[in-house]
Design a protein around this motif. Sequence first.
Motif, mmCIF file in Angstrom:
data_model
loop_
_atom_site.group_PDB
_atom_site.id
_atom_site.type_symbol
_atom_site.label_atom_id
_atom_site.label_comp_id
_atom_site.label_asym_id
_atom_site.label_seq_id
_atom_site.Cartn_x
_atom_site.Cartn_y
_atom_site.Cartn_z
ATOM 1 N N GLU A 239 14.236 -80.943 4.596
ATOM 2 C CA GLU A 239 13.293 -79.921 4.124
ATOM 3 C C GLU A 239 13.834 -78.515 4.370
ATOM 4 O OE1 GLU A 239 9.568 -80.817 5.963
ATOM 5 O OE2 GLU A 239 9.204 -82.553 4.660
ATOM 6 N N LYS A 240 14.518 -78.299 5.491
ATOM 7 C CA LYS A 240 15.100 -76.981 5.792
ATOM 8 C C LYS A 240 16.175 -76.635 4.755
ATOM 9 C CE LYS A 240 17.693 -74.571 9.367
ATOM 10 N NZ LYS A 240 18.375 -74.698 10.657
ATOM 11 N N ILE A 241 17.059 -77.585 4.436
ATOM 12 C CA ILE A 241 18.119 -77.347 3.449
ATOM 13 C C ILE A 241 17.512 -77.123 2.075
ATOM 14 C CG2 ILE A 241 20.080 -78.424 2.277
ATOM 15 C CD1 ILE A 241 20.716 -79.806 4.958
ATOM 16 N N ALA A 242 16.481 -77.909 1.723
ATOM 17 C CA ALA A 242 15.835 -77.749 0.414
ATOM 18 C C ALA A 242 15.175 -76.379 0.307
ATOM 19 C CB ALA A 242 14.806 -78.858 0.205
ATOM 20 N N ALA A 243 14.537 -75.901 1.385
ATOM 21 C CA ALA A 243 13.893 -74.585 1.361
ATOM 22 C C ALA A 243 14.934 -73.481 1.228
ATOM 23 C CB ALA A 243 13.065 -74.386 2.626
ATOM 24 N N THR A 244 16.073 -73.616 1.900
ATOM 25 C CA THR A 244 17.141 -72.621 1.808
ATOM 26 C C THR A 244 17.695 -72.571 0.393
ATOM 27 O OG1 THR A 244 17.728 -72.999 4.118
ATOM 28 C CG2 THR A 244 19.379 -71.926 2.755
ATOM 29 N N ASN A 245 17.927 -73.727 -0.213
ATOM 30 C CA ASN A 245 18.459 -73.775 -1.573
ATOM 31 C C ASN A 245 17.453 -73.275 -2.601
ATOM 32 O OD1 ASN A 245 20.878 -74.765 -0.640
ATOM 33 N ND2 ASN A 245 20.365 -76.897 -1.042
ATOM 34 N N ALA A 246 16.165 -73.427 -2.321
ATOM 35 C CA ALA A 246 15.129 -72.972 -3.252
ATOM 36 C C ALA A 246 15.051 -71.441 -3.291
ATOM 37 C CB ALA A 246 13.779 -73.547 -2.861
ATOM 38 N N GLN A 247 15.499 -70.768 -2.246
ATOM 39 C CA GLN A 247 15.449 -69.300 -2.194
ATOM 40 C C GLN A 247 16.613 -68.660 -2.942
ATOM 41 O OE1 GLN A 247 15.288 -68.316 1.949
ATOM 42 N NE2 GLN A 247 13.264 -69.225 2.236
ATOM 43 N N GLY A 248 17.497 -69.435 -3.479
ATOM 44 C CA GLY A 248 18.612 -68.896 -4.244
ATOM 45 C C GLY A 248 19.735 -68.366 -3.386
ATOM 46 N N THR A 249 19.857 -68.840 -2.179
ATOM 47 C CA THR A 249 20.949 -68.419 -1.304
ATOM 48 C C THR A 249 22.255 -68.907 -1.914
ATOM 49 O OG1 THR A 249 19.490 -68.694 0.583
ATOM 50 C CG2 THR A 249 21.846 -68.522 1.044
ATOM 51 N N PRO A 250 23.232 -67.991 -2.081
ATOM 52 C CA PRO A 250 24.492 -68.426 -2.688
ATOM 53 C C PRO A 250 25.187 -69.474 -1.807
ATOM 54 C CG PRO A 250 24.712 -66.208 -1.788
ATOM 55 C CD PRO A 250 23.260 -66.591 -1.680
ATOM 56 N N ALA A 251 25.733 -70.420 -2.481
ATOM 57 C CA ALA A 251 26.447 -71.469 -1.761
ATOM 58 C C ALA A 251 27.744 -70.922 -1.213
ATOM 59 C CB ALA A 251 26.719 -72.637 -2.700
ATOM 60 N N GLN A 252 28.091 -71.336 -0.032
ATOM 61 C CA GLN A 252 29.339 -70.903 0.579
ATOM 62 C C GLN A 252 30.381 -71.983 0.323
ATOM 63 O OE1 GLN A 252 28.500 -70.154 4.671
ATOM 64 N NE2 GLN A 252 27.247 -68.358 4.240
#
Length: 198
Positions: A128-141
């Motif tokens: 859920e933490k990873i899904a929430a981070t990805n939902a905010q549009g954080t650029p992938a490293q």
Amino acid sequence: MKSLIAFISLASLCRGDVSQILQLPRLVDDEVTTTTTEGPPNPYSFKYSAGRFPGHVDRIHSETGDGAGRVQGYYSFIDPKFKVRTVQYIANENGVKQSLINFDDILEQPKDSEAVQREKEKHRILYEKIAATNAQGTPAQLPKDSLSVARAKNRHLNLFHKIASEHAAIAAEREAQRLAFEATSVANEVNESGSYFN
């Protein structure tokens, strides 16, 4: 000393008479006699139980035969999960049929232990933490290419462009051949009766 004792005991075993074990013909006054053993009773029935150590039974087998080729019986054993399994069987003129009669627990889904439940909960929270981070549009490293990876990518790109230009040249050549063929060919027409005419 131990090897000497082992050698002496091995030598004494080799000198023993094993003719009664192998049921070899015996010579009595230059005459050959043979010993035969009686076959199993017909019809027959037997039952036994056995274990890996005294006082512990971990398998049972029971069987009866009617003397005309029909046999029935069962055997039980302890499986790796320490459950007693019993297989019943019958063999007759219709073939052999076997059935496992106590297997209901095999079909049950196993229940999670406390440790498995805790790890599943940790996994769910992390997911859920990873899904929430990805939902905010954080650029992938994305990882940076090493020097050897960058060289391989460059070689691949150059080879791709070379092959693409060769394919384009082949396509242009074939198109020119097709146009030249059409320019020198006389078109055939078909009338309504299905015959060709020019």
